[in-house]
Design an enzyme around this catalytic site. Sequence first.
Site, PDB file in Angstrom:
ATOM      1  N   ILE A 155       0.840  -1.208   0.000  1.00 54.42           N
ATOM      2  CA  ILE A 155       0.000   0.000   0.000  1.00 54.42           C
ATOM      3  C   ILE A 155       0.872   1.254   0.000  1.00 54.42           C
ATOM      4  CG2 ILE A 155      -1.719   1.304   1.318  1.00 54.42           C
ATOM      5  CD1 ILE A 155      -2.721  -1.506   2.356  1.00 54.42           C
ATOM      6  N   ASP A 175      11.090   2.627   6.393  1.00 56.94           N
ATOM      7  CA  ASP A 175      10.729   1.203   6.393  1.00 56.94           C
ATOM      8  C   ASP A 175      12.015   0.434   6.701  1.00 56.94           C
ATOM      9  OD1 ASP A 175       8.295  -0.588   4.646  1.00 56.94           O
ATOM     10  OD2 ASP A 175      10.068  -1.549   5.404  1.00 56.94           O
ATOM     11  N   CYS A 206       2.276   1.050   7.803  1.00 59.28           N
ATOM     12  CA  CYS A 206       2.990  -0.097   8.354  1.00 59.28           C
ATOM     13  C   CYS A 206       2.017  -0.947   9.172  1.00 59.28           C
ATOM     14  CB  CYS A 206       4.160   0.368   9.225  1.00 59.28           C
ATOM     15  SG  CYS A 206       3.672   1.438  10.565  1.00 59.28           S
ATOM     16  N   PRO A 207       2.339  -2.215   9.403  1.00 53.08           N
ATOM     17  CA  PRO A 207       1.424  -3.061  10.174  1.00 53.08           C
ATOM     18  C   PRO A 207       1.490  -2.731  11.658  1.00 53.08           C
ATOM     19  CG  PRO A 207       3.385  -4.286   9.573  1.00 53.08           C
ATOM     20  CD  PRO A 207       3.531  -2.942   8.943  1.00 53.08           C
ATOM     21  N   THR A 233      -4.543   4.918   7.729  1.00 52.43           N
ATOM     22  CA  THR A 233      -5.485   3.917   7.187  1.00 52.43           C
ATOM     23  C   THR A 233      -5.006   2.514   7.524  1.00 52.43           C
ATOM     24  OG1 THR A 233      -4.287   3.915   5.089  1.00 52.43           O
ATOM     25  CG2 THR A 233      -6.224   5.353   5.230  1.00 52.43           C
ATOM     26  N   SER A 234      -4.024   2.389   8.452  1.00 56.93           N
ATOM     27  CA  SER A 234      -3.449   1.058   8.709  1.00 56.93           C
ATOM     28  C   SER A 234      -4.130   0.328   9.861  1.00 56.93           C
ATOM     29  CB  SER A 234      -1.947   1.167   8.959  1.00 56.93           C
ATOM     30  OG  SER A 234      -1.276   1.187   7.726  1.00 56.93           O
ATOM     31  N   ARG A 235      -3.757   0.672  11.075  1.00 57.96           N
ATOM     32  CA  ARG A 235      -4.404   0.101  12.258  1.00 57.96           C
ATOM     33  C   ARG A 235      -4.470   1.198  13.311  1.00 57.96           C
ATOM     34  NH1 ARG A 235      -6.111  -3.127   9.388  1.00 57.96           N
ATOM     35  NH2 ARG A 235      -5.950  -5.392   9.405  1.00 57.96           N
ATOM     36  N   ASP A 259      -9.038   6.112   9.096  1.00 61.00           N
ATOM     37  CA  ASP A 259      -9.990   5.087   8.662  1.00 61.00           C
ATOM     38  C   ASP A 259     -10.034   3.963   9.682  1.00 61.00           C
ATOM     39  OD1 ASP A 259     -11.777   3.926   6.692  1.00 61.00           O
ATOM     40  OD2 ASP A 259     -10.173   2.508   6.202  1.00 61.00           O
ATOM     41  N   GLU A 264     -11.956   0.440  17.606  1.00 62.20           N
ATOM     42  CA  GLU A 264     -12.989   0.396  16.571  1.00 62.20           C
ATOM     43  C   GLU A 264     -13.885  -0.839  16.659  1.00 62.20           C
ATOM     44  OE1 GLU A 264     -10.395   0.365  13.032  1.00 62.20           O
ATOM     45  OE2 GLU A 264     -11.211  -1.595  12.568  1.00 62.20           O
ATOM     46  N   HIS A 296     -13.298   2.280   8.656  1.00 64.24           N
ATOM     47  CA  HIS A 296     -12.545   1.148   8.085  1.00 64.24           C
ATOM     48  C   HIS A 296     -13.112   0.713   6.730  1.00 64.24           C
ATOM     49  CE1 HIS A 296      -9.572  -2.095   9.519  1.00 64.24           C
ATOM     50  NE2 HIS A 296      -9.591  -2.076   8.191  1.00 64.24           N
TER      51      HIS A 296
HETATM   52  P1  NAI Z   1       2.807  -4.882   3.683  1.00 63.49           P
HETATM   53  O1  NAI Z   1       3.157  -6.005   4.592  1.00 63.49           O
HETATM   54  O2  NAI Z   1       2.902  -5.057   2.207  1.00 63.49           O
HETATM   55  O3  NAI Z   1       3.708  -3.598   4.051  1.00 63.49           O
HETATM   56  C1  NAI Z   1       3.962  -3.186   5.357  1.00 63.49           C
HETATM   57  C2  NAI Z   1       5.320  -2.496   5.350  1.00 63.49           C
HETATM   58  O4  NAI Z   1       5.535  -1.920   6.628  1.00 63.49           O
HETATM   59  C3  NAI Z   1       6.475  -3.458   5.069  1.00 63.49           C
HETATM   60  O5  NAI Z   1       7.291  -2.952   4.023  1.00 63.49           O
HETATM   61  C4  NAI Z   1       7.231  -3.476   6.392  1.00 63.49           C
HETATM   62  O6  NAI Z   1       8.642  -3.649   6.216  1.00 63.49           O
HETATM   63  C5  NAI Z   1       6.918  -2.094   6.932  1.00 63.49           C
HETATM   64  N1  NAI Z   1       7.159  -1.935   8.352  1.00 63.49           N
HETATM   65  C6  NAI Z   1       7.168  -2.874   9.325  1.00 63.49           C
HETATM   66  N2  NAI Z   1       7.507  -2.303  10.502  1.00 63.49           N
HETATM   67  C7  NAI Z   1       7.707  -0.974  10.257  1.00 63.49           C
HETATM   68  C8  NAI Z   1       8.093   0.124  11.058  1.00 63.49           C
HETATM   69  N3  NAI Z   1       8.336  -0.018  12.361  1.00 63.49           N
HETATM   70  N4  NAI Z   1       8.231   1.331  10.470  1.00 63.49           N
HETATM   71  C9  NAI Z   1       8.004   1.485   9.151  1.00 63.49           C
HETATM   72  N5  NAI Z   1       7.640   0.465   8.333  1.00 63.49           N
HETATM   73  C10 NAI Z   1       7.502  -0.742   8.886  1.00 63.49           C
HETATM   74  O7  NAI Z   1       1.345  -4.425   4.101  1.00 63.49           O
HETATM   75  P2  NAI Z   1       0.281  -3.613   3.231  1.00 63.49           P
HETATM   76  O8  NAI Z   1      -0.518  -4.550   2.411  1.00 63.49           O
HETATM   77  O9  NAI Z   1       0.947  -2.469   2.558  1.00 63.49           O
HETATM   78  O10 NAI Z   1      -0.678  -3.070   4.391  1.00 63.49           O
HETATM   79  C11 NAI Z   1      -0.222  -2.124   5.347  1.00 63.49           C
HETATM   80  C12 NAI Z   1      -1.221  -2.090   6.469  1.00 63.49           C
HETATM   81  O11 NAI Z   1      -2.450  -1.496   5.991  1.00 63.49           O
HETATM   82  C13 NAI Z   1      -1.677  -3.487   6.963  1.00 63.49           C
HETATM   83  O12 NAI Z   1      -0.801  -4.008   7.904  1.00 63.49           O
HETATM   84  C14 NAI Z   1      -3.029  -3.208   7.545  1.00 63.49           C
HETATM   85  O13 NAI Z   1      -2.846  -2.915   8.911  1.00 63.49           O
HETATM   86  C15 NAI Z   1      -3.515  -1.973   6.791  1.00 63.49           C
HETATM   87  N6  NAI Z   1      -4.671  -2.216   5.949  1.00 63.49           N
HETATM   88  C16 NAI Z   1      -5.781  -1.415   6.116  1.00 63.49           C
HETATM   89  C17 NAI Z   1      -6.912  -1.585   5.321  1.00 63.49           C
HETATM   90  C18 NAI Z   1      -8.113  -0.705   5.441  1.00 63.49           C
HETATM   91  O14 NAI Z   1      -9.191  -1.072   4.948  1.00 63.49           O
HETATM   92  N7  NAI Z   1      -8.019   0.464   6.049  1.00 63.49           N
HETATM   93  C19 NAI Z   1      -6.944  -2.669   4.331  1.00 63.49           C
HETATM   94  C20 NAI Z   1      -5.708  -3.398   4.193  1.00 63.49           C
HETATM   95  C21 NAI Z   1      -4.625  -3.187   4.992  1.00 63.49           C
END
Ligand code: NAI
Length: 331
Positions: A155, A175, A206-207, A233-235, A259, A264, A296
Amino acid sequence: MQVTVFSTEPYDRRFLTEAAAAGGHALRFLEPRLSAETAALAAGSEAVCAFVNDTLDAAVLEQLREGGVRLVALRCAGFNNVDLVEAARLGIAVGRVPAYSPHAVAEHALALLLALNRRIHRAHNRVREGNFALEGLLGFDLHGKTVGVVGTGQIGKVMVRILAQGLGCEVLAHDPFPDPDCVAMGARYVPVDELLAASSVVTLHCPLTPATRHMIDAAAMVGMRWGAVLINTSRGALIDTPAVIEALKTGQLGALGIDVYEEEAQLFFRDLSDRAIADDVFARLLTFPNVLITGHQGFFTAEALRAIAETTVANLDHFARTGVPLHAVAG
Ligand code: NAI
């Protein structure tokens, strides 16, 4: 396989039924969330299908295992709501949907940013009331501004492209695993403190992990540029919400678009419009004119729902054939 699907809405049923039409799975759709109170409803199923705010702690997993469940198929990317150690101990496999539409979430983050910056939510209300005054609606050009992207996975990378190539922003990224594609698009990786200090806008991708919980707390707020915009928009738990409220009160934080919200699970995905909001922290957030909250819905596009359903069914198919889901989450 017999699969009990928790937390279902009409759109889940529609897309999952379409995706599973060709397979041999019997999907049982339930509206309640998965919790200690509802886990028994899965008895007799080999798999449960769960979503972001379902509870999969040790107690729930034990109940599921007793009822015969061997697979948790998450229909989301994040898995912070699952006790993976306990799942592994009980021999329950966990699968997820690692990618569905990174565009859906990145575009929603952009929507929050653009709406907040140009006060679209306020302008909409004013125009509907015949108030065409502009005072209070002043925004800034995003072009040329420094924007910090925390987490450049699937994302975050789309966000980097939108910001750098679409809007002409200077992008700072953070990252632990820098992505050469993001560097090629113009992002510069810096330590998180430097990113927060230099960015007019910070967007979190980030997650949620023990290391990232409350990464935006009172100390981080002080290190941010005065009046910066924060998008999450993450968590929800990436942000210490009471600390952010204090920063909004002083003006340290210029605007907040979220979001997701730490608590939530008590609110989102339901119609609570005929009740009082019991969460005072959330209610306080709603009082700020420069806070924009969505419930969300970042993932909520037709393309993303179709991809989620298809990958979930692929996880079920693969598990039925081999005993492991296609996209397993390691314990
Ligand atoms: P992804 O796993 O592809 O990318 C997450 C990135 O965060 C990775 O590159 C990782 O190295 C990095 N990361 C880990 N720890 C970190 C830190 N301390 N500082 C900076 N970066 C760090 O995950 P993706 O698919 O990009 O999703 C990201 C987050 O978005 C998910 O974990 C989820 O929480 C959230 N999400 C929210 C949605 C929504 O509807 N609002 C839908 C889908 C995901």
